[in-house]
Design a protein around this motif. Structure first.
Motif, mmCIF file in Angstrom:
data_model
loop_
_atom_site.group_PDB
_atom_site.id
_atom_site.type_symbol
_atom_site.label_atom_id
_atom_site.label_comp_id
_atom_site.label_asym_id
_atom_site.label_seq_id
_atom_site.Cartn_x
_atom_site.Cartn_y
_atom_site.Cartn_z
ATOM 1 N N ARG A 40 4.737 5.449 4.509
ATOM 2 C CA ARG A 40 5.028 6.033 3.196
ATOM 3 C C ARG A 40 5.659 5.012 2.265
ATOM 4 O O ARG A 40 5.339 4.953 1.070
ATOM 5 C CB ARG A 40 5.943 7.249 3.380
ATOM 6 N N ARG A 41 6.547 4.204 2.791
ATOM 7 C CA ARG A 41 7.192 3.200 1.948
ATOM 8 C C ARG A 41 6.204 2.157 1.469
ATOM 9 O O ARG A 41 6.264 1.712 0.312
ATOM 10 C CB ARG A 41 8.336 2.528 2.712
ATOM 11 N N THR A 42 5.303 1.710 2.325
ATOM 12 C CA THR A 42 4.354 0.690 1.897
ATOM 13 C C THR A 42 3.388 1.229 0.850
ATOM 14 O O THR A 42 2.886 0.473 0.014
ATOM 15 C CB THR A 42 3.568 0.126 3.095
ATOM 16 N N VAL A 43 3.129 2.518 0.871
ATOM 17 C CA VAL A 43 2.313 3.128 -0.181
ATOM 18 C C VAL A 43 3.106 3.202 -1.484
ATOM 19 O O VAL A 43 2.587 2.918 -2.578
ATOM 20 C CB VAL A 43 1.833 4.527 0.249
ATOM 21 N N GLN A 44 4.366 3.583 -1.403
ATOM 22 C CA GLN A 44 5.173 3.839 -2.597
ATOM 23 C C GLN A 44 5.735 2.572 -3.234
ATOM 24 O O GLN A 44 5.957 2.539 -4.455
ATOM 25 C CB GLN A 44 6.322 4.786 -2.235
ATOM 26 N N GLU A 45 6.004 1.527 -2.447
ATOM 27 C CA GLU A 45 6.715 0.356 -2.944
ATOM 28 C C GLU A 45 5.770 -0.852 -2.982
ATOM 29 O O GLU A 45 5.481 -1.477 -1.964
ATOM 30 C CB GLU A 45 7.924 0.070 -2.056
ATOM 31 N N ARG A 46 5.330 -1.170 -4.188
ATOM 32 C CA ARG A 46 4.335 -2.226 -4.375
ATOM 33 C C ARG A 46 4.804 -3.574 -3.820
ATOM 34 O O ARG A 46 4.002 -4.350 -3.288
ATOM 35 C CB ARG A 46 4.019 -2.359 -5.858
ATOM 36 N N GLU A 47 6.128 -3.847 -3.925
ATOM 37 C CA GLU A 47 6.608 -5.159 -3.496
ATOM 38 C C GLU A 47 6.400 -5.395 -1.998
ATOM 39 O O GLU A 47 6.277 -6.532 -1.554
ATOM 40 C CB GLU A 47 8.084 -5.340 -3.863
#
Length: 418
Positions: free
Chosen positions: A78-85
């Protein structure tokens, strides 16, 4: 990162459903696909996020009895989807469960106590564990789960593979196939913030050099193993498969119950005597389980007679004589209180797990034997929890700690990879 889950572990079906929703919500970014099937025909799913050539591979569910990794994998996805950096120059690949057959047999997703946890316990024999099978089996006999995992590694060529593991009772530690400078300090800080002990003398990494408290680096091949009786070798496991592409593997362990005795680096006052006592107890307790098995074997053992539960019981019991002999070698590879505490926990697990799984095998065919084994499981679970002052670690803390460690490892390892 706030609380990510209810206070329980997600099932494989829930992981697949969540991954499918992520892929549907970001069709240009995420792909969920089947990359193989288990021995029983259950699918193995890989969720990929991003398209960069440099890749991180995260593996959950390699051991069925270590459920925290599924929640961690989902939180990271979920974080890799939400956080572009997090996707800046890096693609992320998530193998949702490396052993879905094992996950179907370990049936305590929300344990309330060590006793409850062990009543539904399952962990397969070593040759049936996807990551370890290559260290004990020839290539032509590898299980399909192993072939699927190595196939994913061959495809994505990760600069970092992360294998998410856990322990029932103890502390957190990391095993690295190659050092990751800069990992030890944030790892220790995260553990302290979440009130998770750092297992500084983990028996799983006995004799390994440490780059910091609880962060252990695989020794050179010429190093004498701490437990010579064990025939498996981590260098032939899937952990090392990433090395052929210049990558490395980090194995991140987190406890379900925090325990004392495993984070004290002070010298033990009498390590040799302590190890002899632990070896004697290991032989005694395993002998109790073995006697129940031998008494039950002349009679039909029910539908699990030739199944994975009984194979795991027999495999575990066969390890005991050699392990007991290894424990009394002089001097111990580590003379700290932490190491003796970790070995104490290890020596309790082997017969306890065998008793728990044998009880499941016999509960329909031999009620008396199953009751005897349940008594052992209850008594040994209570003694284990009492000895180590067991304290439940909330699931969101387990997940948070693993997430933080994965993200730091990915950042630091990428800097080396450049």
């Amino acid at each position: 990162m706030g609380p990510l889950l209810e206070l329980r572990y997600p099932t494989v079906a829930e992981l697949v459903s969540a991954a499918r929703a992520l892929a549907a919500g970001s069709p240009g970014l995420c792909v969920l696909r089947r990359v193989g099937a288990s021995r029983a025909g259950r699918p193995l799913h890989l969720l990929s996020v991003g398209h960069a050539r440099r890749a991180v591979l995260v593996v959950a569910g390699a051991h069925a009895n270590e459920p925290a990794g599924g929640g961690t994998l989902l939180a990271l996805a979920r974080r890799t989807v939400q956080e572009r950096e997090l996707r800046d120059g890096t693609s992320w690949h998530f193998l949702l469960c490396a052993d879905p057959d094992g996950a179907s047999l370990h049936v305590t997703p929300s344990p309330r106590s060590l006793y409850d946890y062990h009543l539904g316990f399952f962990r397969p024999a070593g040759p049936e564990q996807p990551e370890w099978a290559p260290s004990v089996l020839p290539p032509g006999l590898l299980p399909p789960e192993t072939r699927a995992l190595t196939g994913v590694i061959d495809e994505v060529r990760p600069y970092l593979q992360v294998s998410l593991h856990g322990t029932d009772l103890g502390g957190s530690w990391v095993q690295l196939t190659r050092d990751v400078p800069g990992l030890a300090e944030p790892f220790a800080r995260s553990a302290a913030q979440l009130h998770i002990p750092v297992e500084t003398g983990a028996s799983d990494a006995a004799g390994w050099p440490a780059s910091g408290p609880g962060v252990h680096v695989m020794p050179v091949p010429e190093t004498t193993p701490a437990y010579p009786s064990l025939t498996d070798d981590a260098r032939h496991s899937t952990w090392y498969h990433a090395h052929r592409y210049g990558g490395l593997t980090a194995v991140i362990e987190v406890p379900m119950w925090a325990g004392g005795l495993v984070d004290d680096p002070a010298p033990h006052p009498a390590p040799d005597a302590a190890m002899r006592r632990l070896a004697d107890r290991l032989l005694r307790d395993a002998g109790e389980v073995r006697r129940v098995l031998e008494e039950a074997r002349p009679r039909p053992l029910g539908e699990d007679a030739d199944g994975p539960l009984l194979r795991a019981v027999v495999w575990g019991l066969e390890l005991v004589p050699g392990l007991a002999a290894d424990l009394v070698r002089t001097p111990p590879v580590d003379g700290t209180r932490a190491y003796v505490g970790s070995v104490d926990a290890f020596a309790r697990r082997v017969p306890l797990r065998a008793a728990a799984m044998l009880r499941r095998v016999l509960r329909e065919s031999d009620a008396g034997a199953a009751a005897r084994l349940e008594g052992l499981v209850a008594r040994w679970s209570a003694a284990f929890a009492g000895r180590f002052h067991a304290r439940w670690v909330p699931v969101d803390h387990q997940v948070e700690h693993q997430c933080r460690t994965v993200l730091v490892a990915a950042r630091q390892a990428r800097e080396q990879a450049w």
